[in-house]
Scaffold this motif. Structure first.
Motif, mmCIF file in Angstrom:
data_model
loop_
_atom_site.group_PDB
_atom_site.id
_atom_site.type_symbol
_atom_site.label_atom_id
_atom_site.label_comp_id
_atom_site.label_asym_id
_atom_site.label_seq_id
_atom_site.Cartn_x
_atom_site.Cartn_y
_atom_site.Cartn_z
ATOM 1 N N ILE A 1 18.466 -41.380 6.920
ATOM 2 C CA ILE A 1 17.190 -40.685 6.464
ATOM 3 C C ILE A 1 18.314 -39.446 6.103
ATOM 4 O O ILE A 1 17.895 -38.301 4.496
ATOM 5 C CB ILE A 1 17.215 -39.946 8.000
ATOM 6 N N GLU A 2 19.291 -38.696 6.125
ATOM 7 C CA GLU A 2 19.935 -38.142 5.516
ATOM 8 C C GLU A 2 20.352 -38.034 3.933
ATOM 9 O O GLU A 2 20.721 -37.503 3.266
ATOM 10 C CB GLU A 2 21.050 -37.325 6.074
ATOM 11 N N ALA A 3 20.863 -39.598 3.573
ATOM 12 C CA ALA A 3 21.622 -40.038 2.381
ATOM 13 C C ALA A 3 20.457 -39.986 1.674
ATOM 14 O O ALA A 3 20.410 -39.820 0.035
ATOM 15 C CB ALA A 3 21.967 -41.231 2.203
ATOM 16 N N LEU A 4 18.748 -40.077 2.084
ATOM 17 C CA LEU A 4 17.686 -39.957 0.695
ATOM 18 C C LEU A 4 17.730 -38.618 0.043
ATOM 19 O O LEU A 4 17.342 -38.327 -0.872
ATOM 20 C CB LEU A 4 16.591 -40.599 1.651
ATOM 21 N N ALA A 5 17.722 -38.180 1.599
ATOM 22 C CA ALA A 5 17.709 -36.418 0.979
ATOM 23 C C ALA A 5 18.710 -35.691 -0.135
ATOM 24 O O ALA A 5 18.233 -35.648 -1.108
ATOM 25 C CB ALA A 5 17.159 -35.217 2.212
ATOM 26 N N SER A 6 20.158 -35.954 0.586
ATOM 27 C CA SER A 6 20.716 -36.114 -1.272
ATOM 28 C C SER A 6 20.375 -36.508 -1.762
ATOM 29 O O SER A 6 21.030 -36.116 -3.384
ATOM 30 C CB SER A 6 21.669 -36.837 0.008
ATOM 31 N N ALA A 7 20.384 -37.862 -2.536
ATOM 32 C CA ALA A 7 19.779 -38.684 -3.432
ATOM 33 C C ALA A 7 18.767 -37.941 -3.956
ATOM 34 O O ALA A 7 18.761 -38.242 -5.344
ATOM 35 C CB ALA A 7 19.391 -39.785 -3.087
ATOM 36 N N ALA A 8 17.622 -38.087 -3.414
ATOM 37 C CA ALA A 8 16.066 -37.047 -4.272
ATOM 38 C C ALA A 8 16.666 -35.226 -4.367
ATOM 39 O O ALA A 8 16.459 -35.225 -5.921
ATOM 40 C CB ALA A 8 15.510 -36.922 -3.245
ATOM 41 N N ALA A 9 18.244 -34.735 -4.084
ATOM 42 C CA ALA A 9 18.321 -33.370 -4.335
ATOM 43 C C ALA A 9 19.202 -33.699 -5.639
ATOM 44 O O ALA A 9 19.047 -33.010 -6.830
ATOM 45 C CB ALA A 9 19.142 -32.730 -3.344
ATOM 46 N N ALA A 10 19.840 -34.970 -6.036
ATOM 47 C CA ALA A 10 20.883 -35.678 -7.242
ATOM 48 C C ALA A 10 19.802 -35.803 -8.378
ATOM 49 O O ALA A 10 20.005 -35.552 -9.354
ATOM 50 C CB ALA A 10 21.804 -36.835 -6.385
ATOM 51 N N LEU A 11 18.579 -36.575 -8.373
ATOM 52 C CA LEU A 11 17.655 -36.994 -9.140
ATOM 53 C C LEU A 11 16.824 -36.140 -9.212
ATOM 54 O O LEU A 11 16.618 -35.608 -10.551
ATOM 55 C CB LEU A 11 16.570 -38.277 -8.652
ATOM 56 N N LEU A 12 16.275 -35.544 -8.870
ATOM 57 C CA LEU A 12 14.670 -34.536 -8.680
ATOM 58 C C LEU A 12 15.090 -33.228 -9.686
ATOM 59 O O LEU A 12 16.157 -32.843 -8.749
ATOM 60 C CB LEU A 12 13.605 -34.276 -7.897
ATOM 61 N N PRO A 13 15.688 -32.349 -10.471
ATOM 62 C CA PRO A 13 15.484 -30.993 -10.893
ATOM 63 C C PRO A 13 15.047 -30.047 -9.622
ATOM 64 O O PRO A 13 15.747 -28.870 -9.956
ATOM 65 C CB PRO A 13 15.237 -30.992 -12.488
ATOM 66 N N ASP A 14 14.343 -30.027 -9.365
ATOM 67 C CA ASP A 14 13.461 -28.797 -8.209
ATOM 68 C C ASP A 14 13.518 -29.644 -7.318
ATOM 69 O O ASP A 14 12.768 -28.728 -6.253
ATOM 70 C CB ASP A 14 12.173 -28.811 -9.717
ATOM 71 N N PHE A 15 14.113 -30.536 -6.791
ATOM 72 C CA PHE A 15 13.786 -31.187 -5.471
ATOM 73 C C PHE A 15 14.154 -29.871 -4.395
ATOM 74 O O PHE A 15 14.473 -28.873 -4.305
ATOM 75 C CB PHE A 15 14.721 -32.307 -5.097
ATOM 76 N N GLN A 16 12.773 -29.872 -3.556
ATOM 77 C CA GLN A 16 13.285 -29.094 -2.521
ATOM 78 C C GLN A 16 12.827 -29.056 -0.981
ATOM 79 O O GLN A 16 11.786 -30.674 -0.880
ATOM 80 C CB GLN A 16 12.136 -27.938 -2.363
ATOM 81 N N ARG A 17 13.712 -29.518 0.035
ATOM 82 C CA ARG A 17 13.550 -30.495 1.626
ATOM 83 C C ARG A 17 12.812 -29.363 2.513
ATOM 84 O O ARG A 17 13.717 -28.395 2.506
ATOM 85 C CB ARG A 17 15.243 -30.786 1.854
ATOM 86 N N LEU A 18 11.535 -30.134 2.777
ATOM 87 C CA LEU A 18 10.961 -28.967 3.333
ATOM 88 C C LEU A 18 10.621 -30.065 5.402
ATOM 89 O O LEU A 18 11.051 -30.855 5.354
ATOM 90 C CB LEU A 18 9.538 -28.621 3.211
ATOM 91 N N ALA A 19 10.852 -28.546 5.865
ATOM 92 C CA ALA A 19 10.603 -29.264 7.331
ATOM 93 C C ALA A 19 9.516 -30.091 8.104
ATOM 94 O O ALA A 19 8.075 -29.973 7.214
ATOM 95 C CB ALA A 19 10.829 -27.998 8.227
ATOM 96 N N PRO A 20 9.066 -30.958 7.831
ATOM 97 C CA PRO A 20 8.183 -31.679 8.577
ATOM 98 C C PRO A 20 6.434 -30.991 9.706
ATOM 99 O O PRO A 20 6.053 -30.973 9.582
ATOM 100 C CB PRO A 20 8.750 -32.744 10.166
ATOM 101 N N GLY A 21 7.302 -29.701 9.982
ATOM 102 C CA GLY A 21 6.234 -28.840 10.087
ATOM 103 C C GLY A 21 5.467 -28.084 9.549
ATOM 104 O O GLY A 21 4.694 -27.517 9.192
#
Length: 319
Positions: free
Chosen positions: A287-307
């Motif tokens: 779960i955490e590795a996917l977020a880190s990979a997305a941040a490294a891959l996508l120039p404007d990635f934002q991680r948002l809360a499930p709410g």
């Protein structure tokens, strides 16, 4: 017609083998059974379902239309049974259960490998690459331990861990004059043929609304259900594509240029697990590795809360 609970596993195996092999003789060799046994099992299956499954012309045999319709379900059932057999063997040998991951094709190919490479893999990995709807279903039924899918992802039977947001991109042939611009406006696509995903209920519907608002006329589209097909068509010079960013940045293809869009067409995706299931350490790490990979891959990635899911879906629907 006899009840379907009279169907026999060996009959279904014979049925699937004949379709795959093309003849009773080849199917018998595949199953290590005699030809008369396989022929008898096919006849018994036809009696059980109540209609002919094969058209016989001397030594030749061809599946009927009804057989082709039935075949897909039989294949899935046999695959599920094979997984049960494998799991039973793993338990007998005290092996770890495989980590089953369901993801849409773009996320499975463009993001998941980078995340897996960053984790300490101890489990056997199984990756199911399906449509967004089928991916969600695999998690709802607990067939998959974790799912990676585009929004919407609100369902009582799943837990949404985080939502990813990034801007869509433009894919175009490397020889296209627009590659000279680091950023391209939708208006510059007027008169171009668009290579588009066939499902209008998700990303395609959103960017078509943007094109309509800006009154950008396009030629008839080529439609497909695969990001890989979209990129292949772009490389062949058949058109341009407004693409979710995971394929654009995560699946680079020689001959295809990826450029930022001036307009913000958002792409939302998330990570889900089955409701009520205790998360293994492998799933938590992924779960955490996917977020880190997305941040490294996508120039404007934002991680948002499930709410944020309700607000995002309201915004998407307004657009």
């Amino acid at each position: 017609m006899n009840l379907l609970n009279e169907l026999d596993l060996r009959q279904l195996e014979a049925f699937a083998a004949v379709i795959a092999a093309g003849s009773v003789t080849a199917a018998a060799k595949m199953l290590n059974r005699s030809q008369p046994v396989v022929s008898r099992q096919l006849q018994e299956l036809e009696l059980s379902v109540g209609y002919p499954l094969f058209i016989r012309n001397g030594p030749r045999i061809h599946p009927s239309e009804e057989a082709l319709q039935l075949h897909q379900s039989v294949q899935k059932a046999l695959l599920s049974l094979q997984q049960v057999r494998m799991r039973a063997q793993e338990i007998a040998r005290q092996q770890q259960r495989p980590l089953c991951i369901a993801a849409t094709p773009a996320l499975a190919a463009g993001l998941l490998p980078q995340a897996l490479a960053a984790t300490d893999l101890q489990n056997k990995i199984q990756i199911i690459s399906e449509s967004a709807e089928q991916t969600t279903h695999a998690v709802i039924t607990a067939e998959a331990d974790i799912g990676l899918c585009s929004l919407p992802l609100e369902h009582d039977a799943v837990v949404l861990h985080w939502i990813g947001h990034a801007r869509c991109v433009l894919a175009l042939p490397e020889s296209d004059p627009l590659t000279a611009h680091p950023q391209v406006a939708l208006g510059q696509l007027a008169g171009r043929r668009l290579i588009a995903p066939w499902n209008p209920q998700r990303l395609r519907g959103r960017y078509e609304k943007a094109l309509k608002r800006l009154k950008v006329p396009l030629l008839e589209t080529i439609e497909t259900n695969s990001s890989a097909n979209i990129l292949g068509c772009v490389r062949a010079g058949l058109g341009v594509a407004i693409l979710e960013p995971v394929s654009g940045w995560g699946m680079p293809l020689a001959g295809v240029a990826v450029r930022a869009l001036q307009e913000d067409i958002p792409y939302y995706f998330g990570v889900i697990t089955p409701q009520g299931r205790q998360l293994s350490s492998a799933v938590q790490a992924l779960i955490e590795a996917l977020a880190s990979a997305a941040a490294a891959l996508l120039p404007d990635f934002q991680r948002l809360a499930p709410g944020e899911h309700t607000r995002i879906m309201r915004l998407i629907n307004q657009q």
